[in-house]
Design an enzyme around this catalytic site. Structure first.
Site, PDB file in Angstrom:
ATOM      1  NE  ARG A  82      55.534 111.303  29.925  1.00 50.79           N
ATOM      2  CZ  ARG A  82      54.904 110.867  28.845  1.00 50.79           C
ATOM      3  NH1 ARG A  82      55.212 109.713  28.392  1.00 50.79           N
ATOM      4  NH2 ARG A  82      54.127 111.720  28.199  1.00 50.79           N
ATOM      5  CE  LYS A 105      52.148 111.794  31.843  1.00 52.73           C
ATOM      6  NZ  LYS A 105      50.546 112.342  32.014  1.00 52.73           N
ATOM      7  CG  HIS A 131      47.227 114.031  30.110  1.00 52.99           C
ATOM      8  ND1 HIS A 131      47.985 114.334  28.956  1.00 52.99           N
ATOM      9  CD2 HIS A 131      47.662 114.362  31.096  1.00 52.99           C
ATOM     10  CE1 HIS A 131      48.889 114.989  29.513  1.00 52.99           C
ATOM     11  NE2 HIS A 131      48.662 115.258  30.939  1.00 52.99           N
ATOM     12  CB  SER A 168      52.953 119.169  28.841  1.00 53.20           C
ATOM     13  OG  SER A 168      53.691 119.504  29.702  1.00 53.20           O
ATOM     14  CE  LYS A 213      47.195 118.526  31.251  1.00 53.72           C
ATOM     15  NZ  LYS A 213      48.083 119.094  30.456  1.00 53.72           N
ATOM     16  CB  THR A 214      48.864 122.254  36.885  1.00 53.65           C
ATOM     17  OG1 THR A 214      49.086 120.930  36.500  1.00 53.65           O
ATOM     18  CG2 THR A 214      48.967 122.490  38.324  1.00 53.65           C
ATOM     19  CG  ASP A 223      49.206 115.053  34.776  1.00 56.19           C
ATOM     20  OD1 ASP A 223      48.774 115.704  33.684  1.00 56.19           O
ATOM     21  OD2 ASP A 223      49.910 113.879  34.595  1.00 56.19           O
ATOM     22  NE  ARG A 236      56.791 118.576  34.093  1.00 55.01           N
ATOM     23  CZ  ARG A 236      55.417 118.418  33.738  1.00 55.01           C
ATOM     24  NH1 ARG A 236      54.545 118.694  34.603  1.00 55.01           N
ATOM     25  NH2 ARG A 236      55.183 118.131  32.517  1.00 55.01           N
TER      26      ARG A 236
END
Length: 355
Positions: free
Chosen positions: A61, A202, A222, A240, A244-245, A259, A324
């Site tokens: 991004r 996003k 988030h 990021s 988390k994932t 997310d 990704r």
């Protein structure tokens, strides 16, 4: 004359958005979108059947090129600054018209989907994309609609995604040729000049960051989230790449989402219908659930292959460290159905140095 193909939504036509003389594919399934991407030489299939594409110039991004139209809704209630950059309403309309003209006459792809798994806070949206793989990303990342739901579908927000359109900063008011602009009065997210799919998700997250706290007194977050057998919801916050994932895909707990979530008085709910996981240094032994989710219907972005094969080399960051994969949430074995749980019992802040 517009030619509208696929599972056309009964209450919508592409002309509703101002696009003319286009061939429009409505609500195509994942397999068809992947096949079209390969047929148009925009990607190839990996050894597991996932579609692998390159997003082009942008592999992440561009926060400095994300704008919000300053108008009667946002002027007094947005915290303007380096993150929320104001955009002139008249400039937006002129740029929107340019993008619509650019898409007119093309073969494009439209998806009806929903954000927010909460029955009380669903956000119906239509995503119009220049490329079939962008539509596949939309299919993976938002809540998919059945044929009967599509027949009565009424969109509230629209995302117009035109990676091939480049703005003229001197004329259009953007910083560079790429942009992502939110217009809360018109309920439009306009994206151009970048193929990075994360701008789509996003964009919706940014919209919900305003809508939910301001209009509904709901905290937008988030974070990833899962729930145990006893209904103990956990949240995982972090930048990021901090885990988390990975941590939320616990084999002993049900995944709510990886997310984006909302926290209302009575529940935590996922905004999305899929996962968008990092692939750099991905190994089956370390992250088996994510590794096995990379199959037919999944979308790999900016990965490289082992020489002379279609086997991904997840250790390579040759194109970007931000490799990704997107896939529907049901590609993970242990998921919460629907994607929501009780108010949190445990909250984790992940402080791993992602670099």
């Amino acid at each position: 004359m517009n030619i509208e193909l696929g599972n056309k939504a009964s209450k919508q036509a592409i002309s509703d958005f101002g696009i003319k003389n286009a061939t429009v594919h409505w609500n195509l399934d994942a397999s068809t979108l992947a096949d079209l991407s390969v047929k148009q030489k925009m990607g190839i299939f990996s050894n597991t059947g996932a579609l692998a594409i390159d997003t082009g110039e942008f592999t992440g991004r561009s926060p400095k090129d994300r704008f919000i139209v300053e108008d009667a809704i946002t002027k007094e209630y947005v915290w303007w600054g380096d993150i929320n950059i104001p955009f002139d309403a008249d400039k937006f309309q002129l740029l929107y018209n340019k993008v619509i003209d650019y898409l007119s006459g093309k073969e494009i792809y439209a998806k009806n989907a929903v954000a927010c798994a909460s029955d009380s806070h669903k956000l119906p949206l239509t995503v119009i994309s220049e490329y079939p793989w962008s539509s596949l990303f939309t299919h993976n990342m938002f809540l998919r609609q059945s044929s009967s739901e599509i027949d009565s579908f009424k969109s509230e927000w629209t995302v117009i995604n035109a990676p091939g359109f480049k703005a003229d900063p001197l004329v259009d008011g953007t910083r560079k040729h790429n942009f992502a602009i939110l217009n809360f009065s018109q309920k439009i997210i306009l994206i151009g000049g970048t193929g990075y799919t994360g701008e789509i998700k996003k964009g919706i997250f940014s919209a919900l960051n305003f809508i939910l706290p301001y209009e509904k007194n709901i905290l937008s977050m988030h974070c990833s989230s899962n729930v145990g057998k006893d209904g103990d919801t956990a949240l995982f916050f972090g930048l990021s790449g901090t885990g988390k994932t990975t941590l939320s895909t616990d084999p002993n707990r049900n995944l709510i989402g990886d997310d984006e979530h909302g926290w209302s008085k009575n529940e935590v709910f996922n905004f999305e219908g899929g996962c968008y996981a990092k692939c750099i240094d991905l190994y089956e032994e370390k992250e088996p659930d994510i590794f096995h989710a990379i199959k037919e219907g999944a979308l790999l972005e900016n990965i490289t292959f082992k020489e002379g094969t279609n086997i991904p080399d997840y250790s390579s960051g040759a194109k970007t460290e931000n490799t990704r994969v997107s896939y529907p949430i049901h590609y993970i074995k242990n998921i919460q159905k629907p994607s929501k749980g009780p108010v949190p019992k445990n909250i984790f802040f992940l402080t791993c140095d992602a670099f």
